[in-house]
Design an enzyme around this catalytic site. Sequence first.
Site, short mmCIF file in Angstrom:
data_model
loop_
_atom_site.label_atom_id
_atom_site.label_comp_id
_atom_site.label_asym_id
_atom_site.label_seq_id
_atom_site.Cartn_x
_atom_site.Cartn_y
_atom_site.Cartn_z
N THR A 1 28.39 41.93 25.73
CA THR A 1 29.26 42.66 25.17
C THR A 1 30.42 43.09 26.32
O THR A 1 30.03 42.96 27.40
CB THR A 1 28.78 44.19 24.48
N TRP B 1 37.06 67.10 14.67
CA TRP B 1 37.23 65.84 15.23
C TRP B 1 38.68 65.60 15.20
O TRP B 1 39.21 65.31 13.86
CB TRP B 1 36.52 64.81 14.48
N LYS C 1 36.92 65.78 20.40
CA LYS C 1 36.06 66.92 19.73
C LYS C 1 36.57 67.99 20.08
O LYS C 1 36.67 68.56 21.32
CB LYS C 1 34.55 66.70 20.14
N GLU D 1 28.23 41.74 18.70
CA GLU D 1 26.75 42.06 17.97
C GLU D 1 27.02 41.40 16.66
O GLU D 1 25.95 41.06 15.92
CB GLU D 1 26.33 43.37 18.16
P1 ADP Z 1 33.22 46.03 23.52
O1 ADP Z 1 32.39 46.82 22.63
O2 ADP Z 1 32.75 46.14 24.96
O3 ADP Z 1 34.66 46.37 23.22
P2 ADP Z 1 33.53 44.26 21.48
O4 ADP Z 1 34.47 43.04 21.38
O5 ADP Z 1 32.08 43.73 20.90
O6 ADP Z 1 33.05 44.90 22.93
O7 ADP Z 1 33.95 45.32 20.41
C1 ADP Z 1 33.42 46.04 19.35
C2 ADP Z 1 34.21 47.07 18.96
O8 ADP Z 1 35.68 46.84 18.77
C3 ADP Z 1 33.77 47.73 17.59
O9 ADP Z 1 32.60 48.39 17.85
C4 ADP Z 1 35.10 48.76 17.25
O10 ADP Z 1 34.87 49.83 18.07
C5 ADP Z 1 36.20 47.93 17.90
N1 ADP Z 1 36.81 46.83 16.96
C6 ADP Z 1 36.71 45.99 16.55
N2 ADP Z 1 37.59 45.36 15.58
C7 ADP Z 1 38.25 46.47 15.41
C8 ADP Z 1 39.34 46.73 14.46
N3 ADP Z 1 39.74 45.79 13.66
N4 ADP Z 1 39.80 47.97 14.27
C9 ADP Z 1 39.42 48.94 15.08
N5 ADP Z 1 38.56 48.66 16.10
C10 ADP Z 1 38.07 47.51 16.24
#
Ligand code: ADP
Length: 540
Positions: free
Chosen positions: A183, A443, A438, A329
């Site tokens: 990640t 929120w 917060k 994931e």
């Molecule tokens: P990292 O967690 O390090 O950023 P990832 O690329 O796996 O790596 O990111 C996943 C996260 O990115 C998601 O849990 C979410 O918070 C955010 N995310 C992914 N796609 C979207 C989207 N279309 N809109 C908003 N947030 C998004």
Amino acid sequence: MRGTMMDFPLTLPVLLERAGKLFPRVEVVSRRPDKSVLRTCYGEVYRRARRLAAALTRLGLRPGERVASMMWNHSGHLEAFFGVPCAGGILHTLNLRLHPQEIAAIARHAGDRFLIIDDVLLPTLEKFREEAPFERVIVAPYGSGSASVPEGFLNYEELLAEGGDDFRYPAIEENDGASMCYTSGTTGNSKGVIYSHRALVLHSFATGLEESFALSFRETMMPLSPMFHANAWGMPFGCAMLGTRLVLPGPHMDAESVLDLMAGEGVSRSCGVPTVWIGILDALEKNPGRWKLNAPVQVVCGGTAPPIELMRKLDRFGIHIKHLWGMTETTPIGTCGGLRPHMQEWPEEKQYEVRAKQGWAAPFVEVRIMRGEGEAPWDGQTPGELEVRGPWVAGQYYDAPDQAQRWSADGWFKTGDVATIDGEGYVKLVDRAKDLVKSGGEWISSVDLENTLMDHPAVKEAAVIGVPHPKWQERPLAAVVLKEGAQATEQELRAYLAQSFAKWQLPDAIVFVEAIPRTSVGKFRKTELREQFAAWKWES
Ligand code: ADP
């Protein structure tokens, strides 16, 4: 009674054979560091991937061992995407934008035995070679055409030339690991996910869906997500399976270079995080007539939420954003979508509101939102933590000690995202749990504030963070980058926000900055912003 069908494993060699036999002449276009273009095809990728598999086997690669890659997006990397798993190994795509020490630590954690690296990236390797675990380093001639291979390293082309075309795949089970990705660590330490053959094959089917990437043999796809970021969102596998022409941009990710390639190669499908598209919009607005695109270009955008104004403006240039939510994931397709037929006649504003949602769950990805122990209703209003499960959702991390809390007792993956789901299944992300502001027991969604700020004509980028506050626990602070030559005051932007938000939700400070720090995959790095403004003095 059981069904009478064959028990046929879902593995990548089947996919590679298919690409080699059915789409041998479909082009794979790569741009080299000097911007010259390398044209090859799936037939050639098939032949070379199998030769790579043979070479790795000769080098002694055993089933399940990791082979790291440190490569840009180009056809050589595509060969590794198939060659390594088809030899029974696991391709670990290293994130070359990380700090060298971090790359070394991740490679050590993954136990990478071999490394395949672009010659142009050798200077980066030099910075961490001593700490890295690689037994053998294979150098691919991406920059020069003929690799000048340092003493003690192996030459990729020579390895491929040594063997014949008679490679026989080892026995591979569908749940065996095929590739591995860490990640990107936007909110925490990076963790390793091992994609199985089965997950990658099933995910490839999903890339052909109209509501996701809509890949097919008619299209040309240019992924602008790096191949180390969730396998370029599954594009190498999906395109090979469906016979989609592939255009790989190499290291040139600046907007003008991307647009040159997009127009020159007739790209009809693309994908990438919003920051990439913000840059592209900027370039298009500065030079409206310069690029003749193969419009409409369908773009899958995710990683963070694309602002409505970005979608609206890109629509005018024939670039249509489709929203996808996913994670490393989730391989990464989680939810995606767009407008349903009964929405086609809706007023434009309402349509954009729908398109700004993250879409509905892909087939076999199940979603729910949890509040405490209970599941929240799908009423489009009640927020809770988004949880997912499915055949291409990770069931665990690779060798991570503190991972148990990421899965619920009944086996769902807890995403750490806060969302609502409406009656038609559209997921709307409120925020990442860690990014919610917060304030005094309430929120505030940083995402909503950011998107509205980025709708303002003078604003190029905006990121909102919660900053410690003596009375309210946290209050929102907005860091704003203005467009070149544009002007706006703090009061003006606050008044603009006040049209859509209650007073208590408005940022107490709007700070103008040169740039917003980004992660290695182009997301706003809010952890760094939070550090930067941790000691902010609020006016009382
Ligand atoms: P990292 O967690 O390090 O950023 P990832 O690329 O796996 O790596 O990111 C996943 C996260 O990115 C998601 O849990 C979410 O918070 C955010 N995310 C992914 N796609 C979207 C989207 N279309 N809109 C908003 N947030 C998004």
